[in-house]
Design an enzyme around this catalytic site. Sequence first.
Site, PDB file in Angstrom:
ATOM      1  N   SER A   1       3.960   0.075   5.740  1.00 21.86           N
ATOM      2  CA  SER A   1       4.587  -0.197   7.030  1.00 21.86           C
ATOM      3  C   SER A   1       4.390  -1.663   7.399  1.00 21.86           C
ATOM      4  CB  SER A   1       3.952   0.679   8.118  1.00 21.86           C
ATOM      5  OG  SER A   1       4.416   0.321   9.406  1.00 21.86           O
TER       6      SER A   1
ATOM      7  N   TYR B   1      -3.640   4.299  11.818  1.00 20.28           N
ATOM      8  CA  TYR B   1      -2.339   4.161  11.161  1.00 20.28           C
ATOM      9  C   TYR B   1      -2.196   2.811  10.457  1.00 20.28           C
ATOM     10  CZ  TYR B   1       2.637   4.448  10.267  1.00 20.28           C
ATOM     11  OH  TYR B   1       3.859   4.463   9.630  1.00 20.28           O
TER      12      TYR B   1
END
Length: 268
Positions: free
Chosen positions: A142, A156
């Site tokens: 990401s 995350y």
Amino acid sequence: MTQARPLSLITGASAGIGSAFARALAAQGHDVVLTARRTDRLESLAAELRASHGIQATVLTSDLADPHAAEQLCATLDQRGLKVDWLINNAGYGVPGRFEASDWATHADFLRVLVTAPTELAWRLIGSMRERGYGRIVNVASLAGHVPGSAGHTLYAASKAYMIKFSQSLALENQTTGIHVCALCPGFTRSEFHDVTGTRPLVNKMPGFMWQSAEDVVQEGIKAVERGDAVYVTGRFNRTVKSVFKLMPDKMALRMSAKQSRRYRTQD
């Protein structure tokens, strides 16, 4: 047994980027192995791909939070004589809120799905790829792995930063083996991700130019891994964000991250 077509194993294949990868690779003539927790969705996707592209689509339902899931998946593949050419480590989700707001079992499951399982799958499958002199591994990371961490969704960005560094090292180790490894780093992508984390009302306020479709992310990712890019950030906007944060002093970057993350992270 000699496979007539390349075989792709796609985790988290029931929706979003995972299902987009399955459709794109099937369209290129790959047989696919689809794995996720939702059998009904996987079976529906498998039937669609068989009908549309005449390929073999195998469904292996699995919960990667199970510590034995990766080992069992690979054992099943071996039993069926299936050799994986493309591994798409895509399964993932977010845990909203502050770190201490969730119990440890929740965090442990998250780490197994986003860190341990993809690493183990790569370890279990790369030996066979090296023997055949060919393989592609896409670790869906990401943009969050390139910018300072945010308050809320505490693990995350950390998990995605790990996948970036892991992919770089694995790519370097396999430069002469015929295996390409790529950490694919999308930003905001239209999928179910934000519905699951409960942040849909927040992210819906983000302007449209910040978003990409799952299909566009996948097309960029396939081209990137074929080129041999060890890390690839999708979308011009996301690449600009990465560059801006890279040039900022750390304290300024962290302040900006704190300000912006309130727009799309659940922090309570």
